[in-house]
Design a protein around this motif. Structure first.
Motif, short mmCIF file in Angstrom:
data_model
loop_
_atom_site.label_atom_id
_atom_site.label_comp_id
_atom_site.label_asym_id
_atom_site.label_seq_id
_atom_site.Cartn_x
_atom_site.Cartn_y
_atom_site.Cartn_z
N ALA A 35 0.30 -1.25 0.22
CA ALA A 35 0.15 0.12 -0.24
C ALA A 35 0.56 1.75 0.00
O ALA A 35 1.81 1.01 0.44
CB ALA A 35 -1.00 -0.13 1.39
N LEU A 36 0.63 1.99 -0.76
CA LEU A 36 1.83 3.63 -0.84
C LEU A 36 0.49 4.38 0.52
O LEU A 36 -0.41 5.04 -0.33
CB LEU A 36 1.85 3.92 -2.33
N LEU A 37 1.45 5.56 1.10
CA LEU A 37 0.19 6.61 1.43
C LEU A 37 1.24 7.83 1.40
O LEU A 37 3.16 7.16 1.34
CB LEU A 37 0.59 5.77 3.47
N HIS A 38 0.83 8.52 1.28
CA HIS A 38 2.04 10.14 0.99
C HIS A 38 1.80 10.91 2.42
O HIS A 38 0.69 10.57 3.71
CB HIS A 38 1.68 10.71 -0.15
N ASP A 39 3.20 11.49 2.83
CA ASP A 39 2.71 12.67 4.04
C ASP A 39 2.85 11.82 5.31
O ASP A 39 1.54 11.75 5.96
CB ASP A 39 1.91 14.65 3.56
N ALA A 40 2.99 10.86 5.49
CA ALA A 40 2.99 9.80 6.41
C ALA A 40 4.07 10.06 7.61
O ALA A 40 5.10 10.31 6.96
CB ALA A 40 3.61 8.35 6.37
N ASP A 41 3.51 9.46 8.65
CA ASP A 41 4.67 8.92 10.04
C ASP A 41 4.23 8.00 10.45
O ASP A 41 3.19 7.38 10.68
CB ASP A 41 3.71 10.32 10.94
N VAL A 42 5.41 7.46 11.12
CA VAL A 42 5.63 6.16 11.88
C VAL A 42 5.89 5.91 13.32
O VAL A 42 6.48 7.05 13.81
CB VAL A 42 6.40 5.39 10.32
N PHE A 43 4.90 5.39 13.95
CA PHE A 43 5.63 5.51 15.47
C PHE A 43 5.86 3.82 15.53
O PHE A 43 4.94 2.51 14.87
CB PHE A 43 3.93 5.90 16.27
N GLU A 44 6.74 3.63 16.34
CA GLU A 44 7.30 2.62 16.42
C GLU A 44 7.14 2.01 17.92
O GLU A 44 8.36 2.55 19.18
CB GLU A 44 8.95 2.89 15.64
N PRO A 45 6.69 1.88 18.19
CA PRO A 45 6.36 1.51 20.04
C PRO A 45 7.53 0.63 20.71
O PRO A 45 7.89 -0.52 20.19
CB PRO A 45 4.70 1.27 20.12
#
Length: 91
Positions: A35-45
């Motif tokens: 899947a392609l998402l734009h203007d994303a942020d990622v959280f690695e808990p």
């Protein structure tokens, strides 16, 4: 929730994965197994950390876009939600 194949194009989604990683970004499309998402942020808990507060904070304050384009393996997806449906934090 249904697969990302059925997600609405152009809206911000919260995508949770099997590893606990959470990606929030504007959904573009599914291409093959990604899947392609734009203007994303990622959280690695960290171990034992619940990502829901970060998700609610992002829903309240907006996405801190750190990735212009972010590809996500569909096999890793546990669920997705519309960011607009997430309960906001009290201000």
């Amino acid at each position: 929730m249904s697969s990302l194949h059925h997600a609405p194009h152009g809206i911000n989604l919260v995508v949770e994965t099997k590893t606990g990683r959470v990606v929030i970004g504007r959904f573009d499309a599914v291409h093959g197994f990604e899947a392609l998402l734009h203007d994303a942020d990622v959280f690695e808990p960290a171990t034992g950390v619940d990502a829901e507060h970060w998700i609610r904070e992002t829903a309240t304050l907006g996405v801190d876009a750190k990735h212009r384009d972010y590809k996500l393996d569909l096999a890793a997806v546990v669920r997705w939600r519309k960011l607009g449906d997430i309960e906001k934090l009290p201000l």
